[in-house]
Design an enzyme around this catalytic site. Structure first.
Site, short mmCIF file in Angstrom:
data_model
loop_
_atom_site.label_atom_id
_atom_site.label_comp_id
_atom_site.label_asym_id
_atom_site.label_seq_id
_atom_site.Cartn_x
_atom_site.Cartn_y
_atom_site.Cartn_z
N HIS A 181 0.80 -1.36 0.07
CA HIS A 181 -0.03 -0.18 -0.16
C HIS A 181 0.90 1.84 0.33
O HIS A 181 2.16 1.32 -0.02
CB HIS A 181 -1.06 -0.18 1.32
CG HIS A 181 -0.40 -0.09 2.57
ND1 HIS A 181 0.49 -0.49 2.99
CD2 HIS A 181 -0.52 0.82 3.68
CE1 HIS A 181 1.17 -0.32 4.93
NE2 HIS A 181 0.29 0.40 4.80
N ASP A 212 5.75 4.44 5.65
CA ASP A 212 6.71 4.46 5.98
C ASP A 212 6.68 2.74 4.95
O ASP A 212 8.08 2.13 5.28
CB ASP A 212 6.87 3.83 7.46
CG ASP A 212 4.85 3.31 7.38
OD1 ASP A 212 3.88 4.05 6.59
OD2 ASP A 212 4.71 2.71 8.56
N HIS A 213 6.37 2.96 4.32
CA HIS A 213 6.33 1.44 3.46
C HIS A 213 6.85 1.82 2.16
O HIS A 213 7.67 0.44 1.30
CB HIS A 213 5.19 0.45 3.17
CG HIS A 213 4.56 0.14 4.08
ND1 HIS A 213 4.39 -1.09 4.25
CD2 HIS A 213 3.90 0.57 5.37
CE1 HIS A 213 3.59 -1.21 5.57
NE2 HIS A 213 3.50 -0.44 6.72
N HIS A 221 -6.87 -2.31 5.95
CA HIS A 221 -6.72 -1.19 6.30
C HIS A 221 -7.19 0.40 7.06
O HIS A 221 -6.61 0.99 7.04
CB HIS A 221 -4.77 -0.20 5.39
CG HIS A 221 -4.02 -0.39 6.36
ND1 HIS A 221 -3.61 0.15 7.83
CD2 HIS A 221 -2.80 0.09 6.01
CE1 HIS A 221 -2.23 0.28 7.58
NE2 HIS A 221 -2.01 0.35 6.78
N ASP A 238 0.01 -4.04 5.72
CA ASP A 238 -0.82 -3.66 7.19
C ASP A 238 -2.44 -4.03 7.01
O ASP A 238 -3.27 -3.28 6.19
CB ASP A 238 -0.79 -1.90 6.94
CG ASP A 238 0.48 -1.30 6.95
OD1 ASP A 238 1.84 -2.09 7.24
OD2 ASP A 238 0.59 -0.65 7.18
N HIS A 282 6.25 -5.19 11.87
CA HIS A 282 5.64 -3.77 11.70
C HIS A 282 4.71 -3.59 12.91
O HIS A 282 3.55 -3.90 13.41
CB HIS A 282 4.49 -4.24 11.26
CG HIS A 282 3.81 -2.47 10.38
ND1 HIS A 282 2.89 -1.31 11.05
CD2 HIS A 282 3.99 -1.55 8.89
CE1 HIS A 282 2.80 -1.16 10.39
NE2 HIS A 282 3.40 -0.35 9.52
ZN LIG Z 1 2.43 0.49 7.80
ZN LIG Z 2 0.26 1.85 6.18
#
Ligand SMILES: [Zn+2]
Ligand SMILES: [Zn+2]
Length: 315
Positions: A88, A92-93, A182, A206, A269
């Site tokens: 996604h 942060d990914h 998510h 996530d 995570h």
């Molecule tokens: Zn995340």
């Molecule tokens: Zn996320």
């Protein structure tokens, strides 16, 4: 260390020295947690990213902060990643992508990409990569002219999908994307199942508690799940409630594991509000799940064969 437990496990077991019945052969299916953190800029838990090695191929699922540093800690050149899969578009990914892409293009031992940077993700991957190409156009121009780097090594090949199903299949490896939840505003969001030689690893991405993770994770050798936990007193805060509502609590993850029954369940995570002892996450999980469980650390790896073997990273 590969194969070092072969026979040793049995010998030690027979002599009563070891409590494990683990006997395994070398496996060419391996998963390494590259980054196990959340947006919190911790030095010990980098941004979300997971390396999957299957036969002669290497894949990265997400490229969070510092992914390139962790890869080089285990001597995997950035340029040797065959495909980057995205779950996604939370930053942060993805914030490690420019580093992975551009540093991976250098001719140094840690770079070495000579073929296009291959990205597969749900709708949004094309826009992301097109704009990164624009943002870094000057660097690309300079390095082609000045360092004579091969233009094909910085080219980008993006494949997008808008529904779940098989998104990659090559040399005995099949990657299936599945929809996760998510939060209503955070779409698309997917998890991935990787199948190889009759074994499988599933990564939740996530998500809140989601039946689809159970569906795709059922019978997996390895089920890697996100987790989030807040101290109960802080749950009065709307901001904390919002964060937790986008993720899966340990008790909920335990329910996923209990239903999916993977050979090994793993946390990555890890969102903790505030910092909490990892034992608390395990204790909460144990209310709903009694099977094999590991709380991942950066560079914890898993060899998948007849059994799943855990290796904790020692620098
Ligand atoms: Zn995340
Ligand atoms: Zn996320």
């Amino acid at each position: 260390m590969r194969g070092s437990l072969l026979t040793i496990g049995l010998t030690c077991l027979l002599s009563g020295m070891l409590a494990t019945t683990e006997v395994h052969a070398d496996s060419d299916f391996k998963v390494t947690l590259i980054g196990t953190g959340s947006p919190t800029p911790r030095p010990d838990r980098f941004g979300p990213s997971t390396l999957v090695e299957a036969g002669d191929q290497k894949f990265l699922i997400d490229a969070g902060r510092g992914a390139s540093i962790r890869l080089w800690q285990i001597k995997v050149p950035m340029g040797k990643i065959d495909v980057l899969f995205l779950t996604h578009y939370h930053s942060d990914h993805t914030s490690g992508i420019p580093d992975l892409w551009l540093t991976g293009w250098l001719t140094t031992p840690f770079g070495q990409r000579k073929a296009p940077f291959h990205v597969i993700g749900p709708t949004g991957a094309k826009v992301l990569m097109e704009n990164l190409e624009k943002a870094y156009a000057l660097d690309i121009k300079i390095r082609i002219e000045d360092e004579k780097l091969p233009p094909e090594g910085v080219a980008v090949k993006v494949e997008e999908f808008d529904k779940e199903g098989v998104v990659y299949e090559k040399n005995g490896v099949r990657v299936t994307a599945f929809e996760v939840n998510h939060g209503d505003a955070i779409k698309p969001a997917v998890g991935y199942r990787i199948d190889y030689k009759g074994h499988s690893a599933v990564i939740s991405g996530d998500t809140r508690y989601n039946e689809n993770v159970i569906k795709y994770g059922t019978g997996a050798d390895l089920l890697i799940h996100e987790v989030a936990m807040a101290r109960p007193a802080l749950m009065q805060s709307p901001a904390v409630q919002r964060i937790i509502a986008h993720h899966t609590t340990p008790k909920e993850a335990g329910m996923v594991f209990s239903k999916a029954k993977p050979k090994l369940a793993v946390y990555t995570h890890i969102v903790m509000i505030p910092e909490l002892p990892l034992d608390d996450i395990v204790a909460e999980t144990r209310q709903t799940y009694s099977g094999p469980l590991e709380v991942g650390e950066d560079l914890t790896s898993f060899e998948i064969g007849d059994t799943v073997t855990v290796h904790r990273f020692k620098p």
